[in-house]
Design a protein around this motif. Sequence first.
Motif, PDB file in Angstrom:
ATOM      1  N   SER A 198     -18.643   0.444 -22.303  1.00 29.68           N
ATOM      2  CA  SER A 198     -17.736   0.219 -21.225  1.00 29.68           C
ATOM      3  C   SER A 198     -17.965  -0.676 -20.511  1.00 29.68           C
ATOM      4  N   ASP A 199     -16.805  -1.547 -19.859  1.00 27.23           N
ATOM      5  CA  ASP A 199     -16.926  -2.475 -19.259  1.00 27.23           C
ATOM      6  C   ASP A 199     -17.986  -2.180 -18.015  1.00 27.23           C
ATOM      7  N   ASP A 200     -18.103  -1.345 -17.369  1.00 31.80           N
ATOM      8  CA  ASP A 200     -19.186  -1.186 -16.109  1.00 31.80           C
ATOM      9  C   ASP A 200     -20.570  -1.320 -16.712  1.00 31.80           C
ATOM     10  N   ASP A 201     -20.624  -0.703 -17.919  1.00 32.56           N
ATOM     11  CA  ASP A 201     -22.167  -0.835 -18.548  1.00 32.56           C
ATOM     12  C   ASP A 201     -22.183  -2.291 -18.956  1.00 32.56           C
TER      13      ASP A 201
ATOM     14  N   THR B 179     -16.494  -8.880 -14.873  1.00 35.69           N
ATOM     15  CA  THR B 179     -15.103  -8.267 -15.919  1.00 35.69           C
ATOM     16  C   THR B 179     -15.553  -8.596 -17.158  1.00 35.69           C
TER      17      THR B 179
END
Length: 544
Positions: free
Chosen positions: A385-388, A412
Motif C-alpha cells: 500500500s502507499d502508506d506502507d 506519495t
Amino acid sequence: MAFLQTSADPRQAANPQDLTVDVVIIGAGPAGLTAGYLLTKAGKSVAIIEKDETYVGGISRTVEHEGYRFDIGGHRFFSKSRAVVDLWNEILPDDFISRPRMSRIYYEGKFYSYPLRAFEALRNLGLWRSAMCMASFARVQMFPRKQVKSFEDWTINQFGEKLYSIFFKTYTEKVWGMPCDEMSADWAAQRIKGLSLWGAVVDGLKRSLGLNKRPNNGMQAKTLLEEFRYPRLGPGMMWDAARDHVVAGGNSVLMGHALKQLASDGEGGWRLDAVTADGEERIIRARHAISSAPMRELAARLSPVPDAVLDASGLKYRDFLTVALKIRSDDLFPDNWIYIHDSKVQVGRIQNFRSWSPEMVPDASVACVGLEYFCFEGDGLWASSDDDLVALATREMEILGLARPEDVIGGTVVRQEKAYPVYDEDYAQRVAVMREELEDKHPTLHLVGRNGMHRYNNQDHAMMTAMLTVENILAGQRVYDTWCVNEDAEYHEAGSEGEQPAFPQHAGDAADRAAALSSMRAVPMPVSVRAETTSAPMRGRDAA
C-alpha cells in the motif's frame, strides 16, 4: 474521463465518436508525441491515444502532488543529436534552465564520486577497510578466477572481492533483479571502463613522492558533462507543450484511451479500437499506425493474430516505483540523485527534486526527495500500500542517516510499470521475429520508442526513432532504418551537445541490421547468452 478532440469535419467518421486520420499513434510518451508533433507540423491528420487519464510523457512525465513536482526516473536534457536539440528548443523555447550535474554514490554515511574514483574510494573507506580491499585485490591478482563468465567473475578479477561487494554487487542486483553471478561478463567489461585500482595505487605513491600533480582518481581522462539543461517545471513540461501543439494543429490526443485491438483493413491501412476505463469504445481508421506501446501488448492486440505473437508474449520488463517524501529541511544533499550501495535498505537511488529545478519544490523550508525502488510488477514491493511504502521510505532515510522520521511531513507513491526492457536469453529472437513479421507483412505499422522496440533507449533515442519514422512516412518509403538509433550509450557522460549531424545514413540493409544488433546490448544479459557483438560502453544509471 476527459479527452482533447479535433472538430475538423473531414477527419470525422460517420459516427461522431470515431475518427479517420492519416496516422494513428499509440502512446503519448516522448516517441509518440514527437511523431504527433512533426506530423501535425507537416499538415497530416493525427490521433494519439494514451492509456493514462492525466499525464502525457510516459516515463518522462512530471507528476504533481500538492504543488510538488516529481521527475519519474530523472531526465537530463542533453543529446549529441543536433536534430533532437533543435526540436527541444522548438517545442519549449523559453523554459529551459541550466543545472549543475552532480551524482554520487552513498555508502555507510559517506559520499563517493560517480563514476567511481578508485583512489577516493580507498581513502573514504578508511585505513583498515582499504587494507582489506588491497589484500583482496592482491589475492585475486595471484589467483584470478579462470572461468570468467559472469559480471561477478569479471568484476572480482578486476577489483577484488571486497571492493566488488561494496561498490558493484548491491546496487546492480537492486536495479536488475537478478544475481550478479547470472549476468554476463561481457556487460561488465563494457560498463566499467577505464577504472583501474592498480593505476590509482601507483598514482597515489607518485603523488606522495611529489612525482605526479594530476588528480588521482584511477580513471582514464574523460570530459564529463558538468551542466545540463532542464525544463524549469520538470520534463513533463516538454511533453505537455508537444501535446498542446498537436491539439492546436487540429489533431486529437485522447487521454484515458487504451488499445483494445489494432486490425489491418485489408488495404494496407489500419482500424484501431480504443477503450476507456468505463468501457466506452472508439474506432480510429488510419493509413499508418505508429506504436510506442510495449511490444508484448501490441502483439497480443493485433488482428489477425500474427505468427510473432507467441514470441512477443514472452518479453519481460523491469518496473520501479518512486516514494516522494516532503522533509522539513532546507536541503539534504546537492546531488541530482545519489546511488545507494547499502544492503541494509531496499532503496536503490534517491532523487533530490530541488537540485533538478528549484521551481519543482514550492516551499524553501521543505526538501522533497524521491526514493526509487526497483521491482517487478506484482511482487511484494509493487503490491504494498502507499502508506506502507511511505513508512518504509521514512525508515530507510533514518537508517541511512539522511533524515529523521519526525521531519517527514508527507509523502506519495508513483508506480512506473515496464520501465526497463529485460534482455533475457530469448529476447533478441523474440524481437527479431516480431520485427520481421511487421516489416514484411505490415510496412505501414511502425514501432518506436523504448517499449515499442523493446530496446533500452533513452529519451532522445526514443525521439529519434519517431523522427526517422515520420521522415519515412512523409517520403512514402523506408528511407531510414530506425533500428540503427542508439549506437552511442556514453553520451550522457561525455561529449558535446548536438555534435552529431541531424540524421544518420540512409537505410542500407545488412550494414544497418548489423549496427542495430551491435547496439542492443545496453542492459545485462544472462551468462548463458554469449553475444557475438558488443556495443559502446554503457552509462545506464545516468540514462534512466
